[in-house]
Write a protein that holds these residues in place. Structure first.
Motif, PDB file in Angstrom:
ATOM      1  N   HIS A 106       7.067  78.426  71.447  1.00  0.00           N
ATOM      2  CA  HIS A 106       7.267  77.304  72.360  1.00  0.00           C
ATOM      3  C   HIS A 106       8.130  76.213  71.726  1.00  0.00           C
ATOM      4  N   LYS A 107       7.734  75.746  70.553  1.00  0.00           N
ATOM      5  CA  LYS A 107       8.458  74.643  69.918  1.00  0.00           C
ATOM      6  C   LYS A 107       9.857  75.052  69.456  1.00  0.00           C
ATOM      7  N   THR A 108      10.007  76.310  69.087  1.00  0.00           N
ATOM      8  CA  THR A 108      11.334  76.780  68.671  1.00  0.00           C
ATOM      9  C   THR A 108      12.313  76.746  69.833  1.00  0.00           C
ATOM     10  N   LEU A 109      11.890  77.288  70.979  1.00  0.00           N
ATOM     11  CA  LEU A 109      12.799  77.330  72.131  1.00  0.00           C
ATOM     12  C   LEU A 109      12.929  75.977  72.819  1.00  0.00           C
ATOM     13  N   SER A 110      11.864  75.184  72.830  1.00  0.00           N
ATOM     14  CA  SER A 110      11.929  73.905  73.539  1.00  0.00           C
ATOM     15  C   SER A 110      12.968  72.967  72.935  1.00  0.00           C
ATOM     16  N   ALA A 111      13.302  73.170  71.660  1.00  0.00           N
ATOM     17  CA  ALA A 111      14.336  72.349  71.025  1.00  0.00           C
ATOM     18  C   ALA A 111      15.679  72.496  71.725  1.00  0.00           C
ATOM     19  N   LEU A 112      15.895  73.640  72.368  1.00  0.00           N
ATOM     20  CA  LEU A 112      17.171  73.895  73.036  1.00  0.00           C
ATOM     21  C   LEU A 112      17.357  73.042  74.295  1.00  0.00           C
ATOM     22  N   LEU A 117      21.243  68.293  70.546  1.00  0.00           N
ATOM     23  CA  LEU A 117      21.102  69.301  69.504  1.00  0.00           C
ATOM     24  C   LEU A 117      22.473  69.706  68.971  1.00  0.00           C
ATOM     25  N   THR A 118      22.638  69.668  67.665  1.00  0.00           N
ATOM     26  CA  THR A 118      23.928  70.047  67.080  1.00  0.00           C
ATOM     27  C   THR A 118      24.112  71.558  67.161  1.00  0.00           C
ATOM     28  N   PRO A 119      25.347  72.049  67.175  1.00  0.00           N
ATOM     29  CA  PRO A 119      25.579  73.507  67.200  1.00  0.00           C
ATOM     30  C   PRO A 119      24.896  74.224  66.045  1.00  0.00           C
ATOM     31  N   GLU A 120      24.897  73.601  64.869  1.00  0.00           N
ATOM     32  CA  GLU A 120      24.278  74.231  63.704  1.00  0.00           C
ATOM     33  C   GLU A 120      22.764  74.367  63.883  1.00  0.00           C
ATOM     34  N   LYS A 122      21.180  74.351  66.739  1.00  0.00           N
ATOM     35  CA  LYS A 122      20.947  75.288  67.837  1.00  0.00           C
ATOM     36  C   LYS A 122      20.964  76.722  67.313  1.00  0.00           C
ATOM     37  N   ASP A 123      21.960  77.039  66.485  1.00  0.00           N
ATOM     38  CA  ASP A 123      22.049  78.376  65.896  1.00  0.00           C
ATOM     39  C   ASP A 123      20.808  78.684  65.057  1.00  0.00           C
ATOM     40  N   ASN A 124      20.324  77.672  64.340  1.00  0.00           N
ATOM     41  CA  ASN A 124      19.126  77.841  63.525  1.00  0.00           C
ATOM     42  C   ASN A 124      17.913  78.176  64.395  1.00  0.00           C
ATOM     43  N   GLN A 125      17.760  77.456  65.495  1.00  0.00           N
ATOM     44  CA  GLN A 125      16.622  77.685  66.393  1.00  0.00           C
ATOM     45  C   GLN A 125      16.694  79.073  67.031  1.00  0.00           C
ATOM     46  N   ILE A 126      17.892  79.480  67.422  1.00  0.00           N
ATOM     47  CA  ILE A 126      18.058  80.796  68.046  1.00  0.00           C
ATOM     48  C   ILE A 126      17.759  81.905  67.037  1.00  0.00           C
ATOM     49  N   ALA A 127      18.200  81.717  65.791  1.00  0.00           N
ATOM     50  CA  ALA A 127      17.915  82.701  64.741  1.00  0.00           C
ATOM     51  C   ALA A 127      16.412  82.784  64.462  1.00  0.00           C
ATOM     52  N   LEU A 128      15.748  81.631  64.460  1.00  0.00           N
ATOM     53  CA  LEU A 128      14.306  81.599  64.239  1.00  0.00           C
ATOM     54  C   LEU A 128      13.574  82.291  65.380  1.00  0.00           C
ATOM     55  N   PHE A 129      14.027  82.034  66.600  1.00  0.00           N
ATOM     56  CA  PHE A 129      13.442  82.696  67.759  1.00  0.00           C
ATOM     57  C   PHE A 129      13.589  84.212  67.624  1.00  0.00           C
ATOM     58  N   GLY A 130      14.746  84.663  67.153  1.00  0.00           N
ATOM     59  CA  GLY A 130      14.974  86.088  66.951  1.00  0.00           C
ATOM     60  C   GLY A 130      13.979  86.688  65.975  1.00  0.00           C
ATOM     61  N   ARG A 131      13.681  85.960  64.892  1.00  0.00           N
ATOM     62  CA  ARG A 131      12.703  86.448  63.919  1.00  0.00           C
ATOM     63  C   ARG A 131      11.304  86.506  64.520  1.00  0.00           C
TER      64      ARG A 131
END
Length: 202
Positions: A106-112, A117-120, A122-131
């Protein structure tokens, strides 16, 4: 009982649980930008935190937070088996899932949702969501639901949050186990009723 919600938000998990449990309730849509209910009430007066969900009980008390509300609903009507009995190891396993979904998915995706949100980041959150998706696939295996063969409130919560991946146009094809899982839950009558009531499907 009244559920304060926003269509497709995390409040949808509680909405699903209420319908799965067969508990009568009213809905009140919240404008999260204006913090007003559909009836024109100041939502901060109902829930000072300002976000959904909130559940006004029949005695006037207001409860908040998904993991709490989901367990409250499940305990209010135990017959459908939306949560194992309190005090059992199975219940603690369910709580383990609720906390993981809340803090790690929830908290990982809600950041989007944050427009600043900076592009960097955002990429971090998406990568974390993937894990987190990798972990979910591993734990789910061939099980139909998080707790095994039985649908629980944890599934209502995870299904709701996974739905945001589509909103953010994230490619979920890498995790067919999760897309199958979401499809299985989306086919449940109570889930269909919930999504129709929130205007998400026809």
């Amino acid at each position: 009982m009244k559920l304060y919600y926003y269509p497709g938000a995390c409040s949808m998990a509680v909405h699903i649980a209420l319908r799965e449990a067969g508990i009568p309730f009213d809905l009140d849509k919240v404008d999260l930008a204006k913090h007003q209910t559909a009836n024109g009430e100041d939502y901060y007066q109902i829930n000072p935190k300002g976000y959904v969900p909130a559940l006004r009980l029949d005695d006037g008390q207001v409860l908040t937070e998904d993991a709490v509300l989901l367990q409250y609903v499940a305990d209010l009507k135990p017959a459908p088996g939306l949560a194992p009995k309190a005090g059992t190891m199975e219940r603690y396993r369910l709580m383990e899932w609720l906390n993981f979904i809340s803090s790690e998915v929830h908290k990982t995706l809600s950041a989007l949702f944050n427009p600043k949100l900076t592009p960097e980041w955002k990429d971090n959150q998406i990568a974390l969501f993937g894990r987190r998706c990798d972990f979910l696939v591993k734990v789910l295996g061939s099980k139909p639901y998080l707790m095994g063969d039985k649908f629980t409130i944890a599934d209502a919560y995870l299904f709701t949050i996974l739905g945001w991946a589509h909103l953010f146009k994230l490619d979920m094809s890498k995790w067919p186990t999760l897309t199958d899982y979401a499809g299985r839950i989306a086919a449940r009558p109570a889930v269909k009723e919930t999504m129709k009531a929130e205007g998400l499907i026809k």
